[in-house]
Design a protein around this motif. Sequence first.
Motif, PDB file in Angstrom:
ATOM      1  N   LYS A 150      -4.201   8.883   2.380  1.00 19.72           N
ATOM      2  CA  LYS A 150      -4.494   7.478   2.356  1.00 19.72           C
ATOM      3  C   LYS A 150      -3.295   6.514   1.836  1.00 19.72           C
ATOM      4  O   LYS A 150      -3.282   5.884   1.101  1.00 19.72           O
ATOM      5  CB  LYS A 150      -5.777   7.227   1.506  1.00 19.72           C
ATOM      6  N   GLY A 151      -2.220   6.910   2.629  1.00 19.72           N
ATOM      7  CA  GLY A 151      -0.995   5.723   2.367  1.00 19.72           C
ATOM      8  C   GLY A 151      -0.161   6.129   1.145  1.00 19.72           C
ATOM      9  O   GLY A 151       0.789   5.542   0.796  1.00 19.72           O
ATOM     10  N   ILE A 188      -3.003  12.984  -4.437  1.00 25.74           N
ATOM     11  CA  ILE A 188      -4.489  12.543  -3.891  1.00 25.74           C
ATOM     12  C   ILE A 188      -5.388  12.439  -5.074  1.00 25.74           C
ATOM     13  O   ILE A 188      -6.268  11.617  -5.187  1.00 25.74           O
ATOM     14  CB  ILE A 188      -4.722  13.498  -2.904  1.00 25.74           C
ATOM     15  N   LYS A 189      -5.527  13.599  -5.907  1.00 23.91           N
ATOM     16  CA  LYS A 189      -6.342  13.635  -7.262  1.00 23.91           C
ATOM     17  C   LYS A 189      -6.265  12.665  -8.108  1.00 23.91           C
ATOM     18  O   LYS A 189      -7.352  11.999  -8.624  1.00 23.91           O
ATOM     19  CB  LYS A 189      -6.281  14.952  -7.709  1.00 23.91           C
ATOM     20  N   PHE A 190      -5.004  12.320  -8.594  1.00 19.48           N
ATOM     21  CA  PHE A 190      -4.904  11.452  -9.709  1.00 19.48           C
ATOM     22  C   PHE A 190      -4.401  10.044  -9.253  1.00 19.48           C
ATOM     23  O   PHE A 190      -4.413   9.101 -10.106  1.00 19.48           O
ATOM     24  CB  PHE A 190      -3.869  11.971 -10.493  1.00 19.48           C
ATOM     25  N   GLY A 191      -4.114   9.804  -7.920  1.00 17.84           N
ATOM     26  CA  GLY A 191      -3.798   8.570  -7.739  1.00 17.84           C
ATOM     27  C   GLY A 191      -2.296   8.015  -7.291  1.00 17.84           C
ATOM     28  O   GLY A 191      -2.019   7.035  -6.450  1.00 17.84           O
ATOM     29  N   SER A 192      -1.541   8.364  -8.278  1.00 19.43           N
ATOM     30  CA  SER A 192       0.020   8.218  -7.911  1.00 19.43           C
ATOM     31  C   SER A 192       0.873   8.962  -8.703  1.00 19.43           C
ATOM     32  O   SER A 192       0.410   9.983  -9.365  1.00 19.43           O
ATOM     33  CB  SER A 192       0.183   6.416  -8.548  1.00 19.43           C
ATOM     34  N   PHE A 193       1.949   8.992  -8.539  1.00 18.32           N
ATOM     35  CA  PHE A 193       3.101   9.732  -9.251  1.00 18.32           C
ATOM     36  C   PHE A 193       2.903   9.510 -10.725  1.00 18.32           C
ATOM     37  O   PHE A 193       3.043  10.549 -11.148  1.00 18.32           O
ATOM     38  CB  PHE A 193       4.644   9.268  -8.753  1.00 18.32           C
TER      39      PHE A 193
END
Lengths: 448, 448
Positions: A150-151, A188-193
């Motif tokens: 998702k981007g 993907i799991k936590f949302g961001s770097f």
Amino acid sequence: MLKMTLKEVLESIKPKDEERKKVKLIMDELRGIAQEVIEESGEEIEVKFVGSLAKDTYLSGDHDIDMFLAFPLSIPVEKLKSKGLEIAESIGKRLESYEISYAEHPYVRGVYKGYQVDIVPCYNVRDWREVRTAVDRSILHTEWVLKNIKGKNDEVRLLKRFLKGINAYGSEVYRRGFSGYLAEILVIKFGSFLKVLEKADFMLRQKIIDPENWLKREPEIAMKTVKREIEEDKPIIVIDPVDPRRNVAANLSWERYGLFYFKAREFLTKPSTELFFPRDKKGNYLEVLRRKGTHLVTLTFEPPNLVDDIIIPQVERTAKGLARQLELEGFRVLGIDYGRDFIFLEVEEIERPRIKIKKGPLYFTHHGLRFFDKNDIVWIEGKELASEKSSLGFIVDVLEDILRKGQFSAGKNVKDAIVGANIIIDFVPKALAQEAYLFLSREKFRVK
Amino acid sequence: MLKMTLKEVLESIKPKDEERKKVKLIMDELRGIAQEVIEESGEEIEVKFVGSLAKDTYLSGDHDIDMFLAFPLSIPVEKLKSKGLEIAESIGKRLESYEISYAEHPYVRGVYKGYQVDIVPCYNVRDWREVRTAVDRSILHTEWVLKNIKGKNDEVRLLKRFLKGINAYGSEVYRRGFSGYLAEILVIKFGSFLKVLEKADFMLRQKIIDPENWLKREPEIAMKTVKREIEEDKPIIVIDPVDPRRNVAANLSWERYGLFYFKAREFLTKPSTELFFPRDKKGNYLEVLRRKGTHLVTLTFEPPNLVDDIIIPQVERTAKGLARQLELEGFRVLGIDYGRDFIFLEVEEIERPRIKIKKGPLYFTHHGLRFFDKNDIVWIEGKELASEKSSLGFIVDVLEDILRKGQFSAGKNVKDAIVGANIIIDFVPKALAQEAYLFLSREKFRVK
């Protein structure tokens, strides 16, 4: 400040439009070549690109292409192997160059317009129940990432570059770091770097990461995986989103996770591009030896022609076995390191007394009289007897003795090679100089 | 064979008639001189000879005379000291030469016609309840032996010579062997030299020897003695026939008893005069060092002017304390020895690495973070942190550091002297060369 840093990093790792077009073009051309060959062969094979190029999570300049030849499940494994190699080779012949490589089954590694291309036969699986060979899963991985990313592709790029910078990237057995797929799952799991970095401590405590809820959907199989991995004392267990039988982080070592653990903390407190692009850790191992006053014992040998996944764990076991024997012989071993064809042992001293004192039992006991009878030189220390026997003084003699007698735990495929190893003191072949430096200076797993 | 051997030994240790007459004459003359002086002084003092000459258990050529000046019990200790010394000195002045020596109280050591004479003031005690100073008991010992020896004088001579030959004779604190009195008691108790040897193992198991049945006659006092000596882990407890408060073997060490234990066994299996008259154990300590590949650290110092009984146990404690500290610093100590003014430490190596590796806690714990914060260089080993700090490499620097900081258990009277000790490596002053040889070669307590 933080945002600026990340922007600056992205600037240099995110492929520009031109690069993307080029990559796309090359892949299209390769697909064309492959399909021609497949058509000629009359087989029913689908061409599938996998890996970071296919997932668009590659770093600028990182262009290794993975082209999979997906056979229908109806084909037996033996035929997949022979026919697959035949077709891969036919494709290879149309490239600039190629060679056959061997993993679980053979594949072709070629070069096309300067790009490295792996052409790998596999089964065209739709889910984990259909997986038959180790590489089949890659197709499922690629599909899962494409569906879920998702981007967030640039977040993955940041994490990959960070892991490379801190020396924790790469899941090969001689590294035991994070794989690219693991980095993708975490983003993907936590949302961001940044969120992944923030979870460095949490993940270790949580222990289990299960993005696709396998523990609910397939509790028995997933729990078996968890139990197995806990028994093997893995730092974290990431149940593969496409296969509940597998821990994506199975190869991740405590040391590499530790680098991530401390460097994540460091970056969050004091953001800097330095962690992404560290200066070269170059140094002279001889200077380190001189400074520390310790000694380096190096064994070099030629292991049999088997893959790293087999050889390296066996060398590890052997290195530990030799260290233990040397400790029993009275040498203090400060550290070990190893690779496919070498073992390093850092020791406090390379000479020991040429006698060894044996402590005996109480002198007025039955055991005391036995000890008295059995030994040539016997004296009293307090209430006990003691004896001495002569022993080899130089560590090379001691090691050669250990090797000759085979008195050490070792991997069976490497034992013969290591028994015939060269033993070198305080010096290494040029090819190992940098390894020796990283080991002796402890830079390899240094966190501060 | 056995009888021949003993006869041969006796031949050379039993004083001949001529020698006996000479000794008797000398003692009579000394008694005459003493009595003249006493008469002049007007004091009421009895002259008593004690020791092996008085008991007729001396070895040919061993002629140290103990002449005691026995004061009545009515005299206070202070007066006994001053008056006793005055009279002893007056006697001394009539001899060839004399000097004042100090034990619990002062006495005179003189030379008369080539014989050494100790002139010792004491109380004229009749039993143990009257004993006030350490020397008083000698009178009782002499009386007891004379009354009980029943012609076994030569058996005592054999045992004494045997103990000398195997280096187990002499109860001084720097030897901790068998005293002459102990040898006499054992012969009286067991009946002969050979029977004493046969009891070497039995005595250790029996533990308690009580020739005068004190455990029955004075159970409370005798049991207190037994308990005290067992707590101090003495090899055997010989309740003094003349004083239930005392273990005659209090100074006997496990090592010296061990020499007796094994040499008795050896003699009974293979009788030989060699054990009575061994060849000199001479050797070169430097050769021993070279052969063994170990190192000798010697501390030499000047202890305060106190008797051996005070100094030597304190040096012992200090030597053990220093050995422990060196072990903590990573040097392996193979053995220690000591005397009034020196300490020997045999060590495996005199150089160690100039860094010390500190093992830290698990890296993902609270302690881990503390360790990380507190140290400058930190790396990961498995799941733990580790750090290094620089340290002194040469054992002399390390020892001097330990001494300077006073970080070692030591006797209070010797600590200052030892803090200022000279430290010498692999070399000793000439006076200690033989000691060093006996120690390093382990000849000192060698039994085979």
